[in-house]
Design an enzyme around this catalytic site. Structure first.
Site, short mmCIF file in Angstrom:
data_model
loop_
_atom_site.label_atom_id
_atom_site.label_comp_id
_atom_site.label_asym_id
_atom_site.label_seq_id
_atom_site.Cartn_x
_atom_site.Cartn_y
_atom_site.Cartn_z
N LYS A 179 0.78 -1.27 -0.01
CA LYS A 179 -0.17 -0.15 -0.18
C LYS A 179 0.82 1.20 0.04
CE LYS A 179 -1.98 2.95 2.43
NZ LYS A 179 -2.01 4.43 1.54
N GLY A 232 6.49 5.49 8.15
CA GLY A 232 5.59 6.74 8.04
C GLY A 232 5.78 7.59 9.16
N GLY A 233 4.71 8.36 9.59
CA GLY A 233 4.77 9.05 10.92
C GLY A 233 4.58 8.38 12.15
N THR A 236 0.75 7.61 12.91
CA THR A 236 -0.07 6.37 12.23
C THR A 236 0.77 5.17 12.94
OG1 THR A 236 0.11 8.17 10.40
CG2 THR A 236 -0.53 5.84 9.85
N GLU A 254 8.58 1.81 11.10
CA GLU A 254 9.92 2.90 10.77
C GLU A 254 9.34 4.11 10.68
OE1 GLU A 254 12.91 1.42 10.31
OE2 GLU A 254 12.38 -0.60 10.23
P1 NDP Z 1 1.91 8.80 7.22
O1 NDP Z 1 2.05 8.29 8.43
O2 NDP Z 1 1.03 9.99 7.08
O3 NDP Z 1 1.56 7.81 6.02
C1 NDP Z 1 2.25 6.70 5.96
C2 NDP Z 1 1.60 5.72 5.39
O4 NDP Z 1 0.67 5.12 6.17
C3 NDP Z 1 0.71 6.18 4.00
O5 NDP Z 1 1.01 5.04 2.87
C4 NDP Z 1 -0.47 6.47 4.50
O6 NDP Z 1 -1.46 6.34 3.79
C5 NDP Z 1 -0.65 5.21 5.50
N1 NDP Z 1 -1.65 5.61 6.57
C6 NDP Z 1 -2.24 6.70 6.99
N2 NDP Z 1 -3.08 6.15 8.02
C7 NDP Z 1 -3.23 4.99 7.94
C8 NDP Z 1 -3.84 3.91 8.87
N3 NDP Z 1 -4.89 4.32 9.49
N4 NDP Z 1 -3.76 2.69 8.82
C9 NDP Z 1 -2.89 2.05 7.90
N5 NDP Z 1 -2.12 3.07 7.13
C10 NDP Z 1 -2.17 4.26 7.11
O7 NDP Z 1 3.32 9.38 7.06
P2 NDP Z 1 3.77 10.24 5.44
O8 NDP Z 1 3.11 9.63 4.24
O9 NDP Z 1 3.32 11.63 5.76
O10 NDP Z 1 5.39 10.19 5.54
C11 NDP Z 1 6.17 10.90 6.20
C12 NDP Z 1 6.76 10.22 7.49
O11 NDP Z 1 7.27 9.24 7.29
C13 NDP Z 1 7.64 11.02 8.37
O12 NDP Z 1 7.45 10.99 9.83
C14 NDP Z 1 9.02 10.45 7.97
O13 NDP Z 1 9.95 10.74 8.83
C15 NDP Z 1 8.52 8.99 7.96
N6 NDP Z 1 9.52 8.11 7.17
C16 NDP Z 1 10.41 7.27 7.86
C17 NDP Z 1 11.30 6.48 7.30
C18 NDP Z 1 12.09 5.76 8.00
O14 NDP Z 1 13.22 5.00 7.54
N7 NDP Z 1 12.18 5.59 9.42
C19 NDP Z 1 11.59 6.83 5.84
C20 NDP Z 1 10.74 7.69 5.28
C21 NDP Z 1 9.74 8.28 5.88
P3 NDP Z 1 -1.93 7.83 2.81
O15 NDP Z 1 -0.67 8.50 2.42
O16 NDP Z 1 -2.68 7.24 1.85
O17 NDP Z 1 -2.64 8.46 3.91
#
Ligand code: NDP
Length: 496
Positions: A179, A232-233, A236, A254
């Site tokens: 996803k 992601g963040g 989430t 991560e």
């Molecule tokens: P988000 O947490 O908003 O989203 C990450 C993913 O989770 C997206 O695919 C999003 O879908 C999905 N998502 C959102 N809500 C849900 C849910 N309730 N259940 C399941 N999946 C969900 O992060 P961002 O996309 O804004 O990415 C930025 C973040 O990622 C930053 O905090 C960054 O530091 C982190 N990051 C960490 C890395 C690492 O290696 N540690 C590498 C790269 C980024 P959708 O976008 O469709 O809402």
């Protein structure tokens, strides 16, 4: 430009399908506001069907038991096709994310290296024999695929991040549902077409894209999934970890970072200035390991910040397709507004704005989500701009006078993803890198990584590891097999 024209964009059980309710999403090029593509937007039912397809393929299909040599060969074929389609994929990534074409090409090269690395690693992975002190017993620990994996990726490095999951999951013999972020799914759609061409068996790799909020429950709140691998963040990630804990599903999360870059007065000047700038302003700061906190020794701080500001003002940002652009726009208008709110917060908190801090006046950039490199001096750790992940082109500057203070500041974050240290004193460098609680620490360098070395965070930057041998182990269960070649009674119960 569209990845697939009118073709369906969801891949479930080996078939390309449209969304079950006909839903579509327009994807916007952040460099100029144009529509890049219109893609199918999955429903929660679609996501549930994708999980069910992965479950059935794992439980009833032959993929988990496919010989390692065949799995390795598949990964190699995927890598070869990625090389063939590199320009197309890089162009898609740039259109979707805004990053420069040069950056996108580097991303695709890295994706190739991840598939090649895991093709090699799985081919040489072996079972572990355990001596139990009885020559009639063969005791061994084998690694088996963990099962059905849900792979959720963010928008900043769309194909790169999901490849860190798909490559080891395939190598391990898992089935999966990928996803990508709803904002940037195009390169993942193109990748899945390419994986199909390479011969991924039906149902092994499934793809849904759409809002995480809508699809999240179907993907994560189910006993049909054995592993959730999420990047992601923090908010989430925490939500997903809570769901996983309730179901006792393994979750590797991560998350973000608030990464210090520590510069001692004896650091080599030119590389330090250059890498502090690159470390924070590459991809307009939309990097989890971005070096957003400069922690610089007081005696050089004024000169160092002045030099950074001079060069930051000259960074050329523009459309990623323009070879003159050194960095692109922010990923979306919504994200630019978030970054701007942090700049306003920094000003209100009393940080000294040195450069940037306003949307560009250049009319040729007016339709894109551009934001200039921005530096705040005189920051301290009471400020939210220093403690929270801004995920934009914002550098904060803190100053120190002793090594202990530098270490204390470097560790003073709830995150622990990455850090940089710059000094020409090797002994001090080693002391400081060992004292920092971050998953990756660069000494006199910044931002580099390799497929063969683990990536992941301490503290609230997450709990899993990607890349390297540990990145494969996430997708494997260990099984201890005790084989008695000469069965005999245990003799515990006498029976008299
Ligand atoms: P988000 O947490 O908003 O989203 C990450 C993913 O989770 C997206 O695919 C999003 O879908 C999905 N998502 C959102 N809500 C849900 C849910 N309730 N259940 C399941 N999946 C969900 O992060 P961002 O996309 O804004 O990415 C930025 C973040 O990622 C930053 O905090 C960054 O530091 C982190 N990051 C960490 C890395 C690492 O290696 N540690 C590498 C790269 C980024 P959708 O976008 O469709 O809402």
């Amino acid at each position: 430009m569209s990845v697939s024209g009118d073709l369906p964009d969801l891949y479930i059980g080996g078939a390309w399908v449209h969304s079950s309710d006909g839903g579509k999403r327009e994807l916007i090029n952040p460099a100029d506001g144009s529509v890049v593509a219109v893609v199918d937007e999955a429903t929660s039912d679609d996501a549930a069907r994708a999980v069910a397809a992965a479950r059935a393929t794992f439980d009833e299909g032959s993929w988990p038991a496919t010989p390692v040599s065949e799995r390795a060969a598949l990964l190699t074929r995927i890598a070869d096709l990625l090389v063939r389609d590199k320009e197309l994929l890089a162009r898609i990534e740039t259109d979707d994310t805004g990053k420069t074409l040069v950056e996108s090409r580097v991303d695709i090269d890295d994706v190739v290296s991840v598939f090649r690395y895991y093709a090699e690693l799985i081919a040489v992975s072996s079972d572990r024999l355990v001596d139990v002190g009885d020559p009639t017993v063969i005791s061994r620990v084998v690694r088996e695929p963990i099962g059905v994996c849900v792979l959720i990726a963010p928008w900043n490095y769309p194909l790169l991040q999901i490849s860190w999951k798909i490559a080891p999951a395939l190598a391990a013999g898992c089935t999966m549902v990928a996803k990508p972020s709803e904002v940037t799914p195009l390169s993942t759609i193109a990748f899945v077409r390419l994986a199909e061409e390479a011969g991924v068996p039906p149902g092994v790799l499934n793809l849904v894209q759409g809002s995480g909020a809508v699809l999240g429950a179907a993907l994560t709140d189910t006993d049909d999934v054995d592993l959730i691998s999420f990047t992601g963040g923090l908010a989430t990630g925490r939500r997903i970890a809570e769901i996983a804990a309730r179901r006792v599903t393994k979750a590797a999360v991560e998350l973000g970072g608030k990464n210090p870059h520590i510069v001692f007065a004896d650091a080599e000047w030119e590389s330090s200035v250059d890498q502090v700038l690159t470390g924070v302003f590459l991809h307009s700061g939309q990097v989890c390991s971005s070096g957003t906190r400069l922690i610089v020794e007081e005696s050089i701080a004024d000169d160092f910040v002045a030099e950074l500001a001079k060069r930051a003002a000259k960074i050329k940002f523009g459309n990623g397709l323009d070879p003159a652009s050194e960095t692109g726009p922010l990923v979306s208008e919504q994200h630019r507004e978030k970054v701007e709110a942090y700049v306003a917060l920094g000003i209100s908190e009393g940080a000294k704005l040195v450069v940037g801090g306003e949307r560009p006046a250049d009319p040729t950039l007016a339709t894109g989500s551009f934001y200039p490199p921005t530096i705040f001096d005189r920051c301290d750790r009471t400020m939210r701009i220093v403690t929270e992940e801004t995920f934009g082109p914002i550098l904060t500057v803190e100053r120190f006078t002793t090594e202990d203070e530098a270490i204390m500041l470097g560790n003073d974050t709830e995150y622990g993803l990455a850090a940089g240290v710059r000094t020409s004193d090797a002994a001090r460098g080693e002391r400081v890198v060992r004292a920092l609680r971050h998953g990756t620490v660069w000494l006199n360098d910044f931002g580099y990584y390799t497929a063969a070395a683990e990536w992941g965070g301490f503290k609230k930057s997450g709990n899993g590891r990607e890349l390297g041998p540990a990145g494969l182990a996430e997708y494997q269960e260990m099984k201890h097999i005790w084989h008695n070649t000469t069965p005999k009674p245990a003799g515990w119960f006498k029976g008299d």
